[in-house]
Design an enzyme around this catalytic site. Structure first.
Site, short mmCIF file in Angstrom:
data_model
loop_
_atom_site.label_atom_id
_atom_site.label_comp_id
_atom_site.label_asym_id
_atom_site.label_seq_id
_atom_site.Cartn_x
_atom_site.Cartn_y
_atom_site.Cartn_z
N HIS A 93 -7.77 9.12 9.79
CA HIS A 93 -6.69 10.08 9.63
C HIS A 93 -6.65 10.55 8.18
CE1 HIS A 93 -5.32 5.92 9.52
NE2 HIS A 93 -4.41 6.27 8.62
N GLN B 117 -8.63 -2.82 0.51
CA GLN B 117 -9.76 -2.10 -0.09
C GLN B 117 -10.38 -1.35 1.07
OE1 GLN B 117 -12.51 -0.24 -1.01
NE2 GLN B 117 -13.71 -1.96 -0.28
N GLY C 208 0.81 -1.22 0.00
CA GLY C 208 0.00 0.00 0.00
C GLY C 208 0.84 1.26 0.00
N TYR D 31 -15.92 -4.02 5.32
CA TYR D 31 -14.55 -3.55 5.55
C TYR D 31 -14.15 -3.78 7.01
CZ TYR D 31 -10.70 -0.30 6.37
OH TYR D 31 -9.51 0.25 6.75
N SER E 18 -8.23 -0.78 12.11
CA SER E 18 -9.08 0.39 11.84
C SER E 18 -10.11 0.56 12.94
CB SER E 18 -9.80 0.18 10.50
OG SER E 18 -10.87 1.08 10.35
N GLU F 259 -13.01 1.15 12.37
CA GLU F 259 -14.24 0.51 11.87
C GLU F 259 -14.43 -0.88 12.47
OE1 GLU F 259 -16.64 1.62 9.69
OE2 GLU F 259 -15.74 3.61 9.54
N ARG G 198 -5.41 12.34 0.86
CA ARG G 198 -6.56 11.45 1.02
C ARG G 198 -7.26 11.31 -0.32
NH1 ARG G 198 -8.39 7.23 3.90
NH2 ARG G 198 -9.55 7.85 5.75
N GLY H 247 -0.62 4.54 -1.41
CA GLY H 247 -1.75 5.19 -0.74
C GLY H 247 -1.31 6.35 0.13
N GLN H 248 -2.28 6.98 0.77
CA GLN H 248 -2.00 8.12 1.65
C GLN H 248 -0.98 7.75 2.73
OE1 GLN H 248 -4.88 10.93 4.13
NE2 GLN H 248 -4.74 8.95 5.14
N ASP H 249 -1.27 6.71 3.51
CA ASP H 249 -0.38 6.34 4.63
C ASP H 249 0.97 5.84 4.12
OD1 ASP H 249 -2.67 6.91 5.99
OD2 ASP H 249 -2.75 5.03 7.11
#
Length: 326
Positions: free
Chosen positions: A181, A85, A8, A151, A127, A129, A186, A11-13
């Site tokens: 975050h 994802q 990843g 997710y 996460s 979530e 993002r 991606g952002q992170d």
């Protein structure tokens, strides 16, 4: 010199983490899909400025063989498994691929490390979530998980896979349970970036309205640059432990809109339309993290406030749009 492997990384992170580790003197490797290497302008935009300092390997989280091959070749000291994802509302639309990719991908990376680089320290991107509609607020490392999306369910499975590899095989493997975050990097499909981008477009006369779902949903929003620092701190400990990383403050989507539009001297009520089609099938009303353990054990604190984060994102979107429309 330590070697780190990031899934990843595009991606952002991943992009913030790669910068952070390079500054620490690491050799940084990343796993990317082959299509990303074929279309770097579009797919590698977050790490374009780092391409001459990092090594990218093509691999797929849907193939154990390709992951094993990279781990065996790189022999990383640290592996940060960030790839997933990760857009929650999309996970309702395509729950099969979300659950398959996220759970199997995590399993493949853990198995590859066990078999090819058992000395490697492993970080799993958990996460908030995972908590879903938790029965207590704020949520900490002891709060039971009650995920409300495919997710979130896939992340709970990844968390338990990571714990199991730690306990069964003695791997230095842990999970960072990170609350929301954000940053100028993002994805535009996420509500924070959707708000700051559209506010900037309205300011420049490129748009007139912003359509949003539940304005009362509250989230614990921090800055991605602060959170990747916490990931690294976790892997420097003597023993692997899981940590919640959060600001401990929540803000509603309405507050996010007020700050973003207010910074541009716009009245949000003139432009925001609530669209019930954008409500989630199973909404989580408040997620707020308790990062007391991270403060105590790691000495970690968030440095960027909510208002400064929103301002940073609005400014970046405004500049980007102005550059493109000159």
């Amino acid at each position: 010199m330590k070697t780190a492997l990031i899934t990843g990384i595009t991606g952002q992170d991943g992009s913030y983490l790669a910068e952070f580790l390079l500054d620490k003197g690491y050799q940084v490797h990343g796993i990317v899909r082959r299509v990303a290497l074929e279309d770097p302008e579009y797919r590698l935009w977050r790490i374009r400025h780092l391409l001459d300092r990092i090594t990218l390997h093509s691999g797929s989280l849907e193939s154990y063989a390709s992951i094993f091959k990279v781990v065996q070749a790189v022999q990383p000291d640290e592996c940060y498994h960030l790839s997933a994802q990760s857009f929650v509302s999309y996970s309702f639309e395509d729950e099969f691929s979300t659950i398959n990719t996220n759970i199997n991908g995590t399993h493949y990376v853990l198995a590859a490390i066990k078999d090819a680089a058992p000395h490697c320290r492993f970080y799993f991107a958990g996460s908030s979530e995972m908590f879903g509609n938790a029965e207590e607020s704020p949520q900490n490392e002891q709060t039971p998980f009650k995920p409300r999306s495919p997710y979130g369910i896939s992340k709970v499975a990844g968390y338990h896979l990571t714990r199991n590899y730690r306990e069964a095989y003695g791997l230095f493997a842990l999970s960072g349970i990170l609350f929301n975050h954000e940053s100028p990097r993002r994805g535009r499909e996420f509500v924070t970036r959707k708000v700051t981008r559209t506010a900037a477009r309205i300011k420049l006369g490129l748009d007139r309205e912003l359509r949003l779902g539940n304005l009362d949903a509250r989230r614990d929003w921090g800055y991605a640059g602060d959170y990747v620092r916490a990931m690294w701190m976790m892997l420097q400990q003597e023993e692997p432990q899981d940590f919640v990383i959060a600001t401990g403050e929540t803000h509603s989507v309405r507050e996010l809109v007020e700050v973003a539009f207010g910074y541009l001297d716009l009245d949000w009520r003139d432009h925001v339309v609530v669209d019930e089609r954008l409500f989630r099938p199973a909404e989580i009303h408040e997620l707020r993290g308790d990062a007391a353990k991270a403060r105590r054990v790691l000495g970690w604190e968030p440095r960027v406030s909510f208002r400064d984060l929103v301002r940073m994102m609005v400014e970046a979107d405004l500049k980007d749009l102005q550059d493109h429309h000159r």
